[in-house]
Motif scaffolding. Sequence first.
Motif, PDB file in Angstrom:
ATOM      1  N   ARG A 281     -69.219  25.606   9.722  1.00 24.70           N
ATOM      2  CA  ARG A 281     -68.781  24.413  10.440  1.00 24.70           C
ATOM      3  C   ARG A 281     -68.399  23.284   9.464  1.00 24.70           C
ATOM      4  NH1 ARG A 281     -73.365  23.334  14.830  1.00 24.70           N
ATOM      5  NH2 ARG A 281     -71.977  21.561  15.277  1.00 24.70           N
ATOM      6  N   VAL A 282     -69.194  23.156   8.400  1.00 24.94           N
ATOM      7  CA  VAL A 282     -68.865  22.141   7.395  1.00 24.94           C
ATOM      8  C   VAL A 282     -67.524  22.450   6.733  1.00 24.94           C
ATOM      9  CG1 VAL A 282     -69.564  21.168   5.179  1.00 24.94           C
ATOM     10  CG2 VAL A 282     -71.264  21.508   6.975  1.00 24.94           C
ATOM     11  N   ALA A 283     -67.286  23.753   6.460  1.00 18.00           N
ATOM     12  CA  ALA A 283     -66.023  24.141   5.831  1.00 18.00           C
ATOM     13  C   ALA A 283     -64.841  23.822   6.750  1.00 18.00           C
ATOM     14  CB  ALA A 283     -66.050  25.630   5.481  1.00 18.00           C
ATOM     15  N   GLN A 284     -65.030  24.051   8.074  1.00 21.76           N
ATOM     16  CA  GLN A 284     -63.960  23.739   9.015  1.00 21.76           C
ATOM     17  C   GLN A 284     -63.661  22.240   9.026  1.00 21.76           C
ATOM     18  OE1 GLN A 284     -65.371  25.346  12.710  1.00 21.76           O
ATOM     19  NE2 GLN A 284     -64.822  27.471  12.192  1.00 21.76           N
ATOM     20  N   ARG A 285     -64.749  21.445   9.074  1.00 20.63           N
ATOM     21  CA  ARG A 285     -64.546  20.001   9.058  1.00 20.63           C
ATOM     22  C   ARG A 285     -63.868  19.559   7.751  1.00 20.63           C
ATOM     23  NH1 ARG A 285     -67.786  17.082  12.651  1.00 20.63           N
ATOM     24  NH2 ARG A 285     -67.996  18.334  14.555  1.00 20.63           N
ATOM     25  N   THR A 286     -64.300  20.158   6.655  1.00 22.55           N
ATOM     26  CA  THR A 286     -63.713  19.798   5.356  1.00 22.55           C
ATOM     27  C   THR A 286     -62.231  20.151   5.296  1.00 22.55           C
ATOM     28  OG1 THR A 286     -65.870  20.165   4.307  1.00 22.55           O
ATOM     29  CG2 THR A 286     -63.949  20.101   2.872  1.00 22.55           C
ATOM     30  N   ALA A 287     -61.893  21.327   5.877  1.00 20.96           N
ATOM     31  CA  ALA A 287     -60.481  21.734   5.884  1.00 20.96           C
ATOM     32  C   ALA A 287     -59.637  20.756   6.695  1.00 20.96           C
ATOM     33  CB  ALA A 287     -60.354  23.150   6.440  1.00 20.96           C
ATOM     34  N   LEU A 289     -60.262  17.566   7.258  1.00 18.99           N
ATOM     35  CA  LEU A 289     -60.133  16.333   6.495  1.00 18.99           C
ATOM     36  C   LEU A 289     -59.194  16.500   5.311  1.00 18.99           C
ATOM     37  CD1 LEU A 289     -63.859  15.147   6.525  1.00 18.99           C
ATOM     38  CD2 LEU A 289     -61.951  14.155   7.787  1.00 18.99           C
ATOM     39  N   THR A 290     -59.230  17.689   4.712  1.00 17.42           N
ATOM     40  CA  THR A 290     -58.329  17.946   3.578  1.00 17.42           C
ATOM     41  C   THR A 290     -56.875  17.913   4.019  1.00 17.42           C
ATOM     42  OG1 THR A 290     -60.030  19.305   2.508  1.00 17.42           O
ATOM     43  CG2 THR A 290     -57.757  19.580   1.754  1.00 17.42           C
ATOM     44  N   ARG A 291     -56.607  18.516   5.204  1.00 17.25           N
ATOM     45  CA  ARG A 291     -55.224  18.483   5.716  1.00 17.25           C
ATOM     46  C   ARG A 291     -54.790  17.041   6.001  1.00 17.25           C
ATOM     47  NH1 ARG A 291     -57.007  23.189   8.437  1.00 17.25           N
ATOM     48  NH2 ARG A 291     -57.511  21.969  10.312  1.00 17.25           N
ATOM     49  N   THR A 292     -55.685  16.258   6.589  1.00 19.14           N
ATOM     50  CA  THR A 292     -55.353  14.852   6.842  1.00 19.14           C
ATOM     51  C   THR A 292     -55.085  14.116   5.535  1.00 19.14           C
ATOM     52  OG1 THR A 292     -56.755  14.901   8.809  1.00 19.14           O
ATOM     53  CG2 THR A 292     -56.178  12.736   7.938  1.00 19.14           C
ATOM     54  N   ARG A 340     -65.138   8.718   2.610  1.00 21.75           N
ATOM     55  CA  ARG A 340     -66.516   8.336   2.964  1.00 21.75           C
ATOM     56  C   ARG A 340     -66.940   8.937   4.302  1.00 21.75           C
ATOM     57  NH1 ARG A 340     -64.569   3.471   0.742  1.00 21.75           N
ATOM     58  NH2 ARG A 340     -64.109   2.627   2.825  1.00 21.75           N
ATOM     59  N   THR A 341     -65.995   8.943   5.242  1.00 24.11           N
ATOM     60  CA  THR A 341     -66.290   9.550   6.560  1.00 24.11           C
ATOM     61  C   THR A 341     -66.595  11.036   6.425  1.00 24.11           C
ATOM     62  OG1 THR A 341     -64.824   7.940   7.619  1.00 24.11           O
ATOM     63  CG2 THR A 341     -65.395   9.906   8.887  1.00 24.11           C
ATOM     64  N   GLN A 342     -65.863  11.709   5.535  1.00 25.64           N
ATOM     65  CA  GLN A 342     -66.101  13.141   5.306  1.00 25.64           C
ATOM     66  C   GLN A 342     -67.520  13.379   4.802  1.00 25.64           C
ATOM     67  OE1 GLN A 342     -63.637  14.735   2.245  1.00 25.64           O
ATOM     68  NE2 GLN A 342     -64.526  16.779   2.326  1.00 25.64           N
ATOM     69  N   ALA A 343     -67.944  12.601   3.794  1.00 22.17           N
ATOM     70  CA  ALA A 343     -69.300  12.777   3.259  1.00 22.17           C
ATOM     71  C   ALA A 343     -70.353  12.470   4.314  1.00 22.17           C
ATOM     72  CB  ALA A 343     -69.490  11.857   2.048  1.00 22.17           C
ATOM     73  N   GLN A 344     -70.108  11.438   5.134  1.00 21.16           N
ATOM     74  CA  GLN A 344     -71.079  11.066   6.156  1.00 21.16           C
ATOM     75  C   GLN A 344     -71.171  12.143   7.230  1.00 21.16           C
ATOM     76  OE1 GLN A 344     -70.297   7.282   7.905  1.00 21.16           O
ATOM     77  NE2 GLN A 344     -72.165   7.251   9.126  1.00 21.16           N
TER      78      GLN A 344
END
Length: 636
Positions: A281-287, A289-292, A340-344
């Motif tokens: 799930r973290v990887a999906q969220r990171t992906a 955010l990375t695309r954004t 910062r939002t990604q880390a939070q």
Amino acid sequence: MATQTALTLCTQSNGREAEPKHFVCGSLDKLFTLTLDMFFIVGFDGYFKQLNSICEKTLGYTTEEFLSQRWIELIHPEDQPAMLERLQELTTEARTVQFENRYRCQDGSYKWLLWNVAACQDEQLIYAVARDNTECRRAEAAQRESEEHFRLLVEGVKDYAIIMLNPAGRIVSWNTGAERIQQYQASEILGKHISCFYTEKDIELGRPLHGLEIAALQGRFEDEGWRIRKDGSKFWANVVITALRDEDGRLSGFVRVTRDITERKLAEQELQQAHDELEKRVAQRTAELTRTNELLKQEIAEHERTEAALRQSKARLKQQAQQLEAEKQHATSLLGKLQRTQAQLIHTEKMTTLGQVISGIAHEINNPVGFIYGNLDYASCYINDLMRLVELYFQHYPQPAPAIEAELDAIDLNFLMADMPKLLSSMKVGATRLRQLVLSLQNFLRTEQTEMKPVDLHEGLDSTLMILRHRLKASEEYPEITVNKEYGTLPFVECFAGQMNQVFMHLITNAIDVLQASVEPGKPNYQITITTGVQDMKAALLEGKTPEKIPHAVIRISDNGPGMSEDISCRLFEPFFTTKPPGKGTGLGLSISYQIVVDHHGGQLTCVSEPGKGAEFVIYLPVRQVALSASLSQCA
């Protein structure tokens, strides 16, 4: 005089010579006096004729005392028949006989002597050499006792399969734990090869012999894997094989200790699965955010290209260039906010997963408890109103109908009206205690703490006592145990709260077990006393520097039980050591507590006890974990 035998000298006294003769002379006299063994010359009349100085030193008699009594008189009565039987052999042939018996010393005690005896018919004398074998006897008895104690200890272990193997890997001993885990009786398994516990695949790979070979070479081998029970079922086992060698270093066998850790293995697999899901799930969220982030970078690049093109007409488009610069700064700000939002989000996801179990349990219990607790006051008011109404009916209608009067007698209205308020009051007390218990569980189960934080240790002690309240109350089998809380002033202590609560639980539970196991008729009270305070303790710093005093929180947990000897108290923190009956304890609680206090927190855990004076466990915890390291830095 061939008929005057060794048997005669031990049973008759035919008179003695006035003066003893010296039967050894010349160079043999030096050997007679210098030998470290006892040397005796005995006449066929049964009396000693001559002896060396070692006899006096070993047995305590003087030479005169030896010469005044017969040989047979100093032999233990139970050993005399066997001695006479051996001496009888001297009459049939010229030979040396050996035997062992107990010989009385001058102080009345007995020593085991090993004899070599020969007779000379021509001289009418018996020559005897004796060696003190008492210590060997005692050592053999001590070894037998030690082996028996070890055998009983191994047979009593139920949670571990402890078996002995011969050098070829065949089973020669089988304990209770092995019967419980492997399901075989000793008669079914003794003599079989250890490979019968392995799967067919492991046998094909040669793993049973591989483990024995490594243990033989390195002294020890540890492995985990699937093993087979008698019924064919599998369990995940932790196996430790230790090689045994004799005094000459030759391999004499192996000790194999097996522990069933199937439940732990399954729990680890479930935890790993949950961890993998969280990582996914973290990887999906990171992906996402990375695309954004990439889109924002592309927009910034586009703005930069536009700015470069507009610079060619700077005079005309200066205002547009300033606007583009503002947009660039805005986009950069957005990028920082997104990072910062990604880390939070990652941190929040982890913390949410870890807190789900405890918050869910507290929520599910608090809702019905709050509903019950909140409605008890209303129920009490309603019932009081109804009771007043019933009293008004009795005042205005003192003679009810026969059917109503019969029902009043059946339900015992007077008792009901007197007992109803008490019933509601007890229900409210129970609901209050349940709310306190939920709060105590929330305080006690702080397993989410991954770093040390300042903690109120009094709160952890009170939560532990709340959970153990049912064991402190009096029952049909055990009397009430009183807890005296002598709390001092404690600052917040930096520690792992959940681990320290485990230590409190182990120590207080052990005190309860000791008191309940030592119940005596007529003993007035059973008490556990908890005392807290702060004490400055010296901590050794660098070599050549003066030790500095570091503040420590001190928690003392004592009981007025039977206490224990120094030998037992010195071994309390050893793994698997327990004084409880088989099946009542694993011997791991105090060992784990010691590891938490000493290894995880840099503190101390000690026990002070004497027989008949109870026991006291003392915990010393540094108030600040950085205090010692900061002091070292200043000294440097």
